[in-house]
Design a protein around this motif. Structure first.
Motif, PDB file in Angstrom:
ATOM      1  N   GLU A 131      25.244  21.833  -5.846  1.00  0.00           N
ATOM      2  CA  GLU A 131      26.616  21.610  -6.308  1.00  0.00           C
ATOM      3  C   GLU A 131      26.630  20.834  -7.618  1.00  0.00           C
ATOM      4  O   GLU A 131      25.888  19.874  -7.783  1.00  0.00           O
ATOM      5  CB  GLU A 131      27.399  20.835  -5.253  1.00  0.00           C
ATOM      6  CG  GLU A 131      27.655  21.643  -3.995  1.00  0.00           C
ATOM      7  CD  GLU A 131      28.605  20.953  -3.048  1.00  0.00           C
ATOM      8  OE1 GLU A 131      29.742  20.655  -3.473  1.00  0.00           O
ATOM      9  OE2 GLU A 131      28.194  20.726  -1.897  1.00  0.00           O
ATOM     10  N   VAL A 185      27.378  32.414  -6.454  1.00  0.00           N
ATOM     11  CA  VAL A 185      27.851  31.281  -7.242  1.00  0.00           C
ATOM     12  C   VAL A 185      29.371  31.224  -7.044  1.00  0.00           C
ATOM     13  O   VAL A 185      30.058  32.209  -7.238  1.00  0.00           O
ATOM     14  CB  VAL A 185      27.541  31.439  -8.746  1.00  0.00           C
ATOM     15  CG1 VAL A 185      28.138  30.299  -9.556  1.00  0.00           C
ATOM     16  CG2 VAL A 185      26.044  31.564  -8.983  1.00  0.00           C
ATOM     17  N   THR A 186      29.848  30.046  -6.639  1.00  0.00           N
ATOM     18  CA  THR A 186      31.296  29.855  -6.527  1.00  0.00           C
ATOM     19  C   THR A 186      31.718  28.835  -7.575  1.00  0.00           C
ATOM     20  O   THR A 186      31.047  27.818  -7.753  1.00  0.00           O
ATOM     21  CB  THR A 186      31.718  29.392  -5.119  1.00  0.00           C
ATOM     22  OG1 THR A 186      31.059  28.158  -4.806  1.00  0.00           O
ATOM     23  CG2 THR A 186      31.386  30.441  -4.075  1.00  0.00           C
ATOM     24  N   TRP A 187      32.794  29.142  -8.265  1.00  0.00           N
ATOM     25  CA  TRP A 187      33.303  28.273  -9.336  1.00  0.00           C
ATOM     26  C   TRP A 187      34.429  27.421  -8.797  1.00  0.00           C
ATOM     27  O   TRP A 187      35.251  27.875  -8.017  1.00  0.00           O
ATOM     28  CB  TRP A 187      33.768  29.114 -10.517  1.00  0.00           C
ATOM     29  CG  TRP A 187      32.626  29.878 -11.112  1.00  0.00           C
ATOM     30  CD1 TRP A 187      32.196  31.114 -10.761  1.00  0.00           C
ATOM     31  CD2 TRP A 187      31.731  29.416 -12.111  1.00  0.00           C
ATOM     32  NE1 TRP A 187      31.097  31.461 -11.499  1.00  0.00           N
ATOM     33  CE2 TRP A 187      30.786  30.441 -12.332  1.00  0.00           C
ATOM     34  CE3 TRP A 187      31.643  28.243 -12.856  1.00  0.00           C
ATOM     35  CZ2 TRP A 187      29.769  30.316 -13.268  1.00  0.00           C
ATOM     36  CZ3 TRP A 187      30.626  28.124 -13.786  1.00  0.00           C
ATOM     37  CH2 TRP A 187      29.703  29.150 -13.991  1.00  0.00           C
ATOM     38  N   THR A 235      19.294  33.668  -6.783  1.00  0.00           N
ATOM     39  CA  THR A 235      20.644  33.160  -6.619  1.00  0.00           C
ATOM     40  C   THR A 235      21.413  34.188  -5.804  1.00  0.00           C
ATOM     41  O   THR A 235      21.568  35.332  -6.220  1.00  0.00           O
ATOM     42  CB  THR A 235      21.317  32.923  -7.982  1.00  0.00           C
ATOM     43  OG1 THR A 235      20.521  32.007  -8.733  1.00  0.00           O
ATOM     44  CG2 THR A 235      22.713  32.377  -7.804  1.00  0.00           C
ATOM     45  N   LYS A 251      30.528  24.240 -10.409  1.00  0.00           N
ATOM     46  CA  LYS A 251      30.214  25.363  -9.530  1.00  0.00           C
ATOM     47  C   LYS A 251      29.260  24.947  -8.412  1.00  0.00           C
ATOM     48  O   LYS A 251      28.707  23.855  -8.419  1.00  0.00           O
ATOM     49  CB  LYS A 251      29.570  26.494 -10.334  1.00  0.00           C
ATOM     50  CG  LYS A 251      28.229  26.110 -10.939  1.00  0.00           C
ATOM     51  CD  LYS A 251      27.630  27.245 -11.745  1.00  0.00           C
ATOM     52  CE  LYS A 251      26.278  26.806 -12.308  1.00  0.00           C
ATOM     53  NZ  LYS A 251      25.497  27.897 -12.785  1.00  0.00           N
ATOM     54  N   THR A 252      29.099  25.859  -7.464  1.00  0.00           N
ATOM     55  CA  THR A 252      28.118  25.698  -6.395  1.00  0.00           C
ATOM     56  C   THR A 252      27.238  26.935  -6.389  1.00  0.00           C
ATOM     57  O   THR A 252      27.746  28.064  -6.335  1.00  0.00           O
ATOM     58  CB  THR A 252      28.806  25.548  -5.025  1.00  0.00           C
ATOM     59  OG1 THR A 252      29.688  24.418  -5.083  1.00  0.00           O
ATOM     60  CG2 THR A 252      27.790  25.334  -3.916  1.00  0.00           C
ATOM     61  N   ASP A 253      25.930  26.724  -6.483  1.00  0.00           N
ATOM     62  CA  ASP A 253      24.957  27.811  -6.440  1.00  0.00           C
ATOM     63  C   ASP A 253      24.320  27.844  -5.060  1.00  0.00           C
ATOM     64  O   ASP A 253      23.966  26.798  -4.513  1.00  0.00           O
ATOM     65  CB  ASP A 253      23.852  27.609  -7.479  1.00  0.00           C
ATOM     66  CG  ASP A 253      24.360  27.733  -8.898  1.00  0.00           C
ATOM     67  OD1 ASP A 253      24.765  28.842  -9.273  1.00  0.00           O
ATOM     68  OD2 ASP A 253      24.328  26.733  -9.633  1.00  0.00           O
TER      69      ASP A 253
END
Length: 146
Positions: free
Chosen positions: A121, A143-145, A140, A125-127
């Motif tokens: 985190e 990915v959430t932004w 990966t 974003k969170t990868d």
């Protein structure tokens, strides 16, 4: 001169083929089925994520050593689906990435086995990254932004 014009016209017509139709033919010729989204698939459409809760459920199952499988579908800028299947058997995650439907990509299937998914985190974003994999390709998953 007339013969040269006919040849040039033939090249122009051949060069103006509909690439979408030729891509569909290539998929059919290579026995690659068209992708039809399933309601449980996690869809990443250029950062817009559908079914985040299903992905979180999969992460929880991995944490709790409970068998589960999931498909994450990332769409390219041109709208081609790239499929990423994750199957957790209670010990390891089998990862299979299928890019054969990407008209401009490698067009391959890559499989590996990994031990876990790392959540990284940041403020933006969170990868979600596969860790402990057999080889060192970019793993990966999502990915959430923020």
């Amino acid at each position: 001169m007339k013969k040269i014009n006919i040849i040039l016209a033939s090249f122009l017509i051949a060069g103006c083929q509909n690439t979408e139709n030729s891509t569909i033919k290539n998929l059919e010729q290579n026995n690659i089925p068209n992708y039809t989204p399933a309601s449980e698939d996690v869809i990443d459409m250029h950062g817009e994520i559908e079914n985040k809760e299903r992905f979180q459920e999969f992460l929880n199952n991995v944490e709790n050593a409970k068998k589960d499988s999931i498909r994450v579908v990332k769409y390219t800028e041109k709208g081609d689906p790239m499929l990423h299947d994750l199957e957790y058997d209670g010990e390891v995650i089998k990862s299979t990435t299928d890019t054969r439907r990407d008209k401009f990509g490698q067009g391959s299937i890559i499989s590996t086995t990994c031990t876990t998914i790392e959540v990284v985190e940041t403020t933006e974003k969170t990868d979600y990254i596969l860790e402990g994999c057999e080889d060192t390709i970019d793993y990966t998953v999502l990915v959430t932004w923020k």
